[in-house]
Write an enzyme that holds these catalytic residues in place. Structure first.
Site, PDB file in Angstrom:
ATOM      1  N   CYS A 113       0.833  -1.214   0.000  1.00  0.00           N
ATOM      2  CA  CYS A 113       0.000   0.000   0.000  1.00  0.00           C
ATOM      3  C   CYS A 113       0.868   1.266   0.000  1.00  0.00           C
ATOM      4  O   CYS A 113       1.515   1.576   1.005  1.00  0.00           O
ATOM      5  CB  CYS A 113      -0.902  -0.050   1.230  1.00  0.00           C
ATOM      6  SG  CYS A 113      -1.762   1.474   1.609  1.00  0.00           S
ATOM      7  N   CYS A 163       0.061   3.846   2.646  1.00  0.00           N
ATOM      8  CA  CYS A 163       0.521   3.352   3.960  1.00  0.00           C
ATOM      9  C   CYS A 163       1.986   3.707   4.174  1.00  0.00           C
ATOM     10  O   CYS A 163       2.386   4.104   5.268  1.00  0.00           O
ATOM     11  CB  CYS A 163       0.354   1.837   4.052  1.00  0.00           C
ATOM     12  SG  CYS A 163      -1.349   1.258   3.903  1.00  0.00           S
TER      13      CYS A 163
END
Length: 109
Positions: A37, A40
């Protein structure tokens, strides 16, 4: 669990998560993330910086891929997701990357 003193954010799994929630009376900031991600990865240093600014808040990370039952329990549908818990109760959640200021506001509510 990570015992590196430089890193104030602890990576947890399902077993250690329950233990931390039970043992922590104050606020806990939880970041649900995944290695693939990109947002993230952008949020990780922000969360780390906030962890260093607030000694009264426990900061933990949960890999949603490794702990899908935790993600499901908290209704995590997007990554990254930040959760704020106090005394074992969920008090707030936020989805998506955020600035240091936004995360500071989030933990101060």
């Amino acid at each position: 669990m990570n015992t590196n003193t430089e890193n104030k954010v602890t990576e947890v799994n399902s077993e250690s998560f329950a233990q931390i929630i039970e043992q922590t009376e104050g606020k806990i900031l939880i970041q649900f993330h995944a290695p693939w991600c990109a947002p993230c990865k952008m949020l990780a240093p922000v969360v780390e910086q906030v962890a260093h600014q607030y000694n009264d808040i426990k900061v933990i990370k949960v890999n949603a891929d490794d702990s899908p039952e935790l993600a499901a329990k908290f209704g995590v549908r997007g990554l990254p997701t930040l959760l704020l818990m106090k005394a074992g109760e969920l008090v707030a959640s936020q989805v998506g990357a955020a600035s240091v200021g936004q995360v500071q506001q989030f933990v101060q509510q």
